[in-house]
Design a protein around this motif. Structure first.
Motif, PDB file in Angstrom:
ATOM      1  N   ALA A 172      -0.394  -3.598   5.701  1.00 40.48           N
ATOM      2  CA  ALA A 172       0.384  -4.209   4.636  1.00 40.48           C
ATOM      3  C   ALA A 172       1.416  -5.162   5.212  1.00 40.48           C
ATOM      4  CB  ALA A 172       1.068  -3.130   3.805  1.00 40.48           C
ATOM      5  N   THR A 173       1.482  -6.354   4.651  1.00 39.32           N
ATOM      6  CA  THR A 173       2.546  -7.297   5.014  1.00 39.32           C
ATOM      7  C   THR A 173       3.390  -7.504   3.760  1.00 39.32           C
ATOM      8  OG1 THR A 173       1.036  -9.161   4.605  1.00 39.32           O
ATOM      9  CG2 THR A 173       1.231  -8.385   6.866  1.00 39.32           C
ATOM     10  N   PHE A 174       3.131  -8.544   2.959  1.00 42.27           N
ATOM     11  CA  PHE A 174       3.867  -8.719   1.713  1.00 42.27           C
ATOM     12  C   PHE A 174       3.096  -8.037   0.588  1.00 42.27           C
ATOM     13  CE2 PHE A 174       0.944 -12.290   1.840  1.00 42.27           C
ATOM     14  CZ  PHE A 174       0.506 -12.402   0.541  1.00 42.27           C
ATOM     15  N   GLY A 175       3.833  -7.662  -0.450  1.00 41.87           N
ATOM     16  CA  GLY A 175       3.203  -7.081  -1.632  1.00 41.87           C
ATOM     17  C   GLY A 175       3.483  -5.598  -1.776  1.00 41.87           C
ATOM     18  N   GLY A 176       4.088  -5.229  -2.916  1.00 46.62           N
ATOM     19  CA  GLY A 176       4.418  -3.832  -3.146  1.00 46.62           C
ATOM     20  C   GLY A 176       3.198  -2.944  -3.289  1.00 46.62           C
ATOM     21  N   ILE A 177       2.122  -3.456  -3.930  1.00 47.20           N
ATOM     22  CA  ILE A 177       0.921  -2.638  -4.101  1.00 47.20           C
ATOM     23  C   ILE A 177       0.316  -2.302  -2.746  1.00 47.20           C
ATOM     24  CG2 ILE A 177      -1.446  -2.627  -5.006  1.00 47.20           C
ATOM     25  CD1 ILE A 177      -0.444  -4.236  -7.376  1.00 47.20           C
ATOM     26  N   GLU A 178       0.321  -3.266  -1.832  1.00 42.35           N
ATOM     27  CA  GLU A 178      -0.246  -3.026  -0.496  1.00 42.35           C
ATOM     28  C   GLU A 178       0.518  -1.920   0.219  1.00 42.35           C
ATOM     29  OE1 GLU A 178      -1.963  -6.136  -2.274  1.00 42.35           O
ATOM     30  OE2 GLU A 178       0.212  -6.122  -1.883  1.00 42.35           O
TER      31      GLU A 178
END
Length: 398
Positions: free
Chosen positions: A34-40
């Motif tokens: 995971a980098t950006f993104g809340g779901i990730e």
């Protein structure tokens, strides 16, 4: 884009003898690591905990998310599939390919994340014996970046999410209550989590960005209209003094909006537009900020707000229901402003920055409260229990 995490133990007790180990597919996230993104980050935290308990977790990754093509991360199996890298077809095309692959892999659980990917949920629901779960992370059908046709499709996805999945998970009580009104199958609240932040972080990254420890306001998130960063920039322009504003985040098919933000930022030399920031650098920005602000018009349950609070930062958030869930009682360390009200946000910023000692004292107590109420371990427990309860129920008609 959560900050660097502490290395906590994943030595969970194995599943009880009467509980089988499961084959689980996660669909809808861009991918891992995971980098950006809340779901990730949600899927990363949940997936590695379920994998540590012996379950076989497969995360279907978009080929355009990260350059690495790892076979597994933290015990989670990764499958990289192509997609159409455009605003309207990125998620849908990949979710369709992932769903077909998941049907061939014969999973026990097919778990969709967000509204759009759930358009494919009827396939495993009616063509396989897998149980279908969908986590609703926010009101995707109400996001400003979508045009009329896209919103119509997402409204259809919303209807499907209400009627197709064997179970729906809401990340906030507000979302869960909305779905419980229209569903007659399991609808449960399983919130996001937050981990205890690193106890110390070097101020060097902060200084490199032209900021001074304890002398800047922080925002972290994707630069999309519903995050209301333009409102924050306008309100901050009315705050006097040498305090600065650090905006961490970048475009999500919203280049026009980001251009407008950059124009607003250029008018105030105290503003720093930092782009996407990860890991130790982001931890440093959290650790040394004076105040964290979440000005959004629309949210599910923002991880960045949980993280800012977990660092003991005085937080200011718009008066959305999900923000009220985090800031359970307004007071020192946790302040609300009227959603969309630029003048009220400016006034609250001035008041908090003028009484930082009292605000920080209240924020330290709020940090422990949030760390106690929002736990990834508890989220994994409840998700695992939900999976088993669905599989233990009588076989449904296909």
């Amino acid at each position: 884009m959560p900050a660097a995490e502490t290395s906590e133990s994943l030595a969970y007790s194995p599943a009880p003898a009467d509980r089988r180990l499961l084959r689980i597919a996660m669909i809808g996230q861009r991918g891992l690591p995971a980098t950006f993104g809340g779901i990730e980050h949600h899927v990363a935290h949940l997936g590695r905990r379920l994998a540590a308990r012996g379950h076989e977790v497969t995360v279907y990754c978009r080929s355009n998310y990260v350059s690495e093509r790892w076979d597994a991360v933290d015990g989670v199996r990764l499958r990289h599939l192509p997609t159409v890298g455009t605003k309207h077809f990125d998620a849908l095309a990949h979710s369709l390919l992932s769903t077909v692959a998941a049907l061939a892999d014969r999973h026990d659980i097919v778990h969709y994340h967000a509204l759009g990917p759930g358009l494919c949920a009827p396939l495993p629901r009616y063509l396989s014996r897998a149980r279908v779960v969908q986590t609703i992370h926010g009101h995707d059908d109400r996001r400003q970046k979508w045009g009329g046709m896209a919103k119509a499709v997402l409204r259809g996805a919303r209807w499907l999410s209400e009627h197709v999945p064997d179970a729906v998970i809401g990340v906030s009580g507000e979302i869960t209550d909305e779905y419980a009104l229209v569903r007659d199958r399991p609808t449960v609240h399983i919130g996001n989590g937050v981990e205890r932040p690193v106890p110390a972080a070097s101020p060097d990254p902060v200084i490199r960005h032209g900021l001074f420890p304890g002398k800047y306001v922080l925002f972290v998130g994707r630069l999309v209209p519903e995050k209301a960063v333009d409102l924050l920039l306008k309100a901050f322009s009315g705050v006097k003094g040498d305090v600065r504003l650090a905006v961490v985040g970048g475009s999500s098919f919203t280049d026009g909006y980001v251009s407008r933000l950059n124009e607003l930022a250029a008018a105030d030399p105290r503003v720093r537009m930092l782009g996407y920031v990860y890991g130790d650098e982001l931890a440093s920005l959290y650790r040394h900020a004076a105040v964290y602000v979440q000005p959004s018009h629309l949210e599910g349950l923002p991880l960045a707000l949980l993280e800012g609070t977990s660092y003991g930062l005085p937080t200011i958030a718009s008066s959305l229901g999900c923000h009220r869930e985090v800031i359970a009682e307004e007071g020192p360390g946790g302040r609300l402003f009227r959603e969309g009200d630029e003048g009220h946000l400016r006034d609250v910023l001035v008041r908090v920055l003028g009484a930082l000692d009292d605000e920080r004292e209240g924020a330290r107590a709020r940090a422990e409260d949030v760390l106690g109420r929002y736990s990834w371990d508890v989220a994994a427990d409840r998700t695992e229990s939900l999976y088993h309860s669905l599989l233990a129920a009588p076989a449904r008609r296909r």
